[in-house]
Write a protein that holds these residues in place. Structure first.
Motif, PDB file in Angstrom:
ATOM      1  N   UNK A 201       0.811  -1.214   0.000  1.00 57.64           N
ATOM      2  CA  UNK A 201       0.000   0.000   0.000  1.00 57.64           C
ATOM      3  C   UNK A 201       0.845   1.266   0.000  1.00 57.64           C
ATOM      4  N   UNK A 202       2.159   1.127   0.227  1.00 57.47           N
ATOM      5  CA  UNK A 202       3.038   2.296   0.356  1.00 57.47           C
ATOM      6  C   UNK A 202       3.493   2.873  -0.979  1.00 57.47           C
ATOM      7  N   UNK A 203       3.289   2.145  -2.077  1.00 52.81           N
ATOM      8  CA  UNK A 203       3.722   2.648  -3.376  1.00 52.81           C
ATOM      9  C   UNK A 203       2.664   2.347  -4.442  1.00 52.81           C
ATOM     10  N   UNK A 204       2.738   3.109  -5.518  1.00 50.83           N
ATOM     11  CA  UNK A 204       1.895   2.821  -6.662  1.00 50.83           C
ATOM     12  C   UNK A 204       2.423   1.584  -7.381  1.00 50.83           C
ATOM     13  N   UNK A 205       1.529   0.713  -7.771  1.00 51.57           N
ATOM     14  CA  UNK A 205       1.932  -0.500  -8.490  1.00 51.57           C
ATOM     15  C   UNK A 205       2.114  -0.130  -9.965  1.00 51.57           C
ATOM     16  N   UNK A 206       3.298   0.386 -10.271  1.00 53.68           N
ATOM     17  CA  UNK A 206       3.561   0.978 -11.567  1.00 53.68           C
ATOM     18  C   UNK A 206       3.435   0.002 -12.724  1.00 53.68           C
ATOM     19  N   UNK A 207       2.729   0.409 -13.768  1.00 51.02           N
ATOM     20  CA  UNK A 207       2.620  -0.413 -14.973  1.00 51.02           C
ATOM     21  C   UNK A 207       3.971  -0.419 -15.707  1.00 51.02           C
ATOM     22  N   UNK A 208       4.621   0.739 -15.760  1.00 50.55           N
ATOM     23  CA  UNK A 208       5.958   0.794 -16.361  1.00 50.55           C
ATOM     24  C   UNK A 208       6.940   0.000 -15.515  1.00 50.55           C
ATOM     25  N   UNK A 209       6.796   0.053 -14.199  1.00 51.81           N
ATOM     26  CA  UNK A 209       7.628  -0.743 -13.285  1.00 51.81           C
ATOM     27  C   UNK A 209       7.544  -2.216 -13.652  1.00 51.81           C
ATOM     28  N   UNK A 210       6.328  -2.712 -13.814  1.00 52.09           N
ATOM     29  CA  UNK A 210       6.115  -4.121 -14.142  1.00 52.09           C
ATOM     30  C   UNK A 210       6.804  -4.489 -15.456  1.00 52.09           C
ATOM     31  N   UNK A 211       6.656  -3.621 -16.463  1.00 51.38           N
ATOM     32  CA  UNK A 211       7.240  -3.907 -17.772  1.00 51.38           C
ATOM     33  C   UNK A 211       8.759  -3.841 -17.740  1.00 51.38           C
ATOM     34  N   UNK A 212       9.305  -2.869 -17.010  1.00 53.01           N
ATOM     35  CA  UNK A 212      10.773  -2.707 -16.944  1.00 53.01           C
ATOM     36  C   UNK A 212      11.411  -3.865 -16.174  1.00 53.01           C
ATOM     37  N   UNK A 213      10.767  -4.321 -15.101  1.00 56.03           N
ATOM     38  CA  UNK A 213      11.311  -5.462 -14.364  1.00 56.03           C
ATOM     39  C   UNK A 213      11.308  -6.718 -15.232  1.00 56.03           C
ATOM     40  N   UNK A 214      10.292  -6.853 -16.088  1.00 58.82           N
ATOM     41  CA  UNK A 214      10.278  -7.973 -17.023  1.00 58.82           C
ATOM     42  C   UNK A 214      11.442  -7.863 -18.009  1.00 58.82           C
ATOM     43  N   UNK A 215      11.706  -6.649 -18.482  1.00 54.33           N
ATOM     44  CA  UNK A 215      12.858  -6.425 -19.365  1.00 54.33           C
ATOM     45  C   UNK A 215      14.154  -6.783 -18.657  1.00 54.33           C
ATOM     46  N   UNK A 216      14.271  -6.415 -17.383  1.00 53.68           N
ATOM     47  CA  UNK A 216      15.477  -6.705 -16.605  1.00 53.68           C
ATOM     48  C   UNK A 216      15.704  -8.210 -16.499  1.00 53.68           C
ATOM     49  N   UNK A 217      14.636  -8.933 -16.252  1.00 47.82           N
ATOM     50  CA  UNK A 217      14.765 -10.397 -16.129  1.00 47.82           C
ATOM     51  C   UNK A 217      15.127 -11.031 -17.466  1.00 47.82           C
ATOM     52  N   UNK A 218      14.595 -10.480 -18.555  1.00 46.10           N
ATOM     53  CA  UNK A 218      14.944 -11.007 -19.878  1.00 46.10           C
ATOM     54  C   UNK A 218      16.407 -10.731 -20.224  1.00 46.10           C
ATOM     55  N   UNK A 219      16.957  -9.677 -19.618  1.00 46.02           N
ATOM     56  CA  UNK A 219      18.387  -9.380 -19.784  1.00 46.02           C
ATOM     57  C   UNK A 219      19.231 -10.166 -18.790  1.00 46.02           C
ATOM     58  N   UNK A 220      18.566 -11.031 -18.012  1.00 52.74           N
ATOM     59  CA  UNK A 220      19.211 -11.880 -16.995  1.00 52.74           C
ATOM     60  C   UNK A 220      19.889 -11.057 -15.899  1.00 52.74           C
ATOM     61  N   UNK A 221      19.262  -9.933 -15.577  1.00 51.12           N
ATOM     62  CA  UNK A 221      19.727  -9.118 -14.454  1.00 51.12           C
ATOM     63  C   UNK A 221      19.002  -9.576 -13.190  1.00 51.12           C
ATOM     64  N   UNK A 222      19.717  -9.612 -12.085  1.00 47.52           N
ATOM     65  CA  UNK A 222      19.125 -10.014 -10.818  1.00 47.52           C
ATOM     66  C   UNK A 222      18.266  -8.878 -10.283  1.00 47.52           C
ATOM     67  N   UNK A 223      17.072  -9.223  -9.787  1.00 48.44           N
ATOM     68  CA  UNK A 223      16.144  -8.228  -9.256  1.00 48.44           C
ATOM     69  C   UNK A 223      15.751  -8.617  -7.836  1.00 48.44           C
ATOM     70  N   UNK A 224      15.821  -7.656  -6.922  1.00 42.40           N
ATOM     71  CA  UNK A 224      15.353  -7.849  -5.547  1.00 42.40           C
ATOM     72  C   UNK A 224      14.266  -6.823  -5.249  1.00 42.40           C
ATOM     73  N   UNK A 225      13.111  -7.283  -4.839  1.00 46.30           N
ATOM     74  CA  UNK A 225      12.036  -6.378  -4.453  1.00 46.30           C
ATOM     75  C   UNK A 225      12.039  -6.269  -2.930  1.00 46.30           C
ATOM     76  N   UNK A 226      12.673  -5.206  -2.453  1.00 47.75           N
ATOM     77  CA  UNK A 226      12.813  -4.961  -1.020  1.00 47.75           C
ATOM     78  C   UNK A 226      13.028  -3.467  -0.783  1.00 47.75           C
ATOM     79  N   UNK A 227      12.888  -3.056   0.455  1.00 46.94           N
ATOM     80  CA  UNK A 227      13.117  -1.659   0.797  1.00 46.94           C
ATOM     81  C   UNK A 227      14.614  -1.355   0.828  1.00 46.94           C
ATOM     82  N   UNK A 228      14.952  -0.082   0.606  1.00 45.43           N
ATOM     83  CA  UNK A 228      16.353   0.344   0.721  1.00 45.43           C
ATOM     84  C   UNK A 228      16.402   1.744   1.318  1.00 45.43           C
TER      85      UNK A 228
END
Length: 284
Positions: A201-228
């Motif tokens: 609930x703390x962030x907008x569930x970005x449509x561009x976010x979803x698409x870019x993370x998919x691009x990142x995974x297709x580039x075989x980049x590691x993705x962590x969904x966590x706070x920083x």
């Protein structure tokens, strides 16, 4: 002069009106979506419409227009305004009712407004030089996942950032970054892991976010969904944001501290390139 859409009619913008009793005007009782237009086509349209339905459901606003109806309206506006690159804004309010904090179900007739905005998105100077970011306390209401028109706090802090020579803000809640004024936030760690806050609930569930993370995974980049934290941003190899209006935008400075080399990062620029290519291929 632009053609806009108001409650079933296409009309010149100077002839467009809504009721002064519209609850979107009186209470910010409304939701919205913004869809990117590239080469005259709509990017991530179906994702935006799915999120629109979720936002409407959370506020218990019923909309009779179907996805096909909304697609037709979007396309007609793009055509009527000769938009090859820019944005289509859609706002749905609960509609007009006598002013009362209690929502009257009997008076509910949703208001629907759409308009276009011509804007350079691909050849973007900000993406080429990178954003300077200031941090601010996140004082928004805690249902940031609902895309409402309650944007005053974001507007105020972004305006203040501009006055101080920065481009945007990243908001901080309990010592951790939530998101930007109108975008999702990311860092790239020294081991080349992309980190972005998990959906809540703390962030907008970005449509561009979803698409870019998919691009990142297709580039075989590691993705962590966590706070920083802000300190993690300052120590990061790269940072960037994503949104329908900014696509993938590198960040080169936060609170006057340089991030990485102080120039747009290779991973952010590569993601921007891949996202643009994928978006154009899937645009409708």
């Amino acid at each position: 002069m632009r053609t806009v859409y108001v409650n079933g009619d296409f009309r010149p913008e100077n002839e467009a009106t809504i009721s002064i009793f519209d609850r979107g005007f009186l209470f910010a009782d409304a939701v919205y979506e913004v869809t990117t237009v590239l080469e005259g086509k709509l990017v991530d349209f179906y994702g935006h419409m799915a999120r629109l339905r979720k936002s409407l459901s959370e506020l218990q606003i019923s909309l009779s227009l179907s996805e096909a109806n909304l697609l037709d309206i979007h396309r007609k506006l793009v055509s009527k305004n000769n938009i090859t690159e820019g944005l289509v804004y859609l706002q749905v309010s609960r509609g007009p009712a006598d002013r009362d904090f209690v929502i009257s179900e009997d008076a509910e007739t949703p208001g629907v407004v759409l308009f276009t905005q011509e804007k350079k998105l691909v050849d973007n100077a900000l993406a080429q030089r990178g954003q300077k970011i200031l941090t601010v306390e996140d004082q928004r209401w805690r249902r940031c996942d609902i895309k409402t028109v309650q944007l005053l706090y974001s507007s105020l802090v972004k305006t203040e950032a501009h006055r101080k020579g920065a481009d945007d803000v990243w908001m901080v809640l309990d010592g951790e970054v939530t998101e930007g004024s109108s975008n999702n936030a990311y860092i790239l760690t020294e081991d080349n892991t992309i980190v972005t806050r998990a959906l809540s609930n703390d962030i907008l569930h970005g449509i561009t976010r979803q698409a870019v993370l998919q691009c990142a995974r297709e580039l075989q980049l590691k993705v962590e969904e966590r706070s920083f934290t802000v300190d993690e941003v300052k120590a990061a190899k790269e940072a960037f944001s994503t949104s329908a209006t900014g696509l993938v935008n590198p960040v080169v400075e936060i609170d006057s501290d340089v991030i990485g080399k102080g120039t747009p990062g290779e991973v952010a620029l590569r993601l921007r390139e891949v996202y643009l290519k994928a978006s154009l291929a899937a645009a409708v």
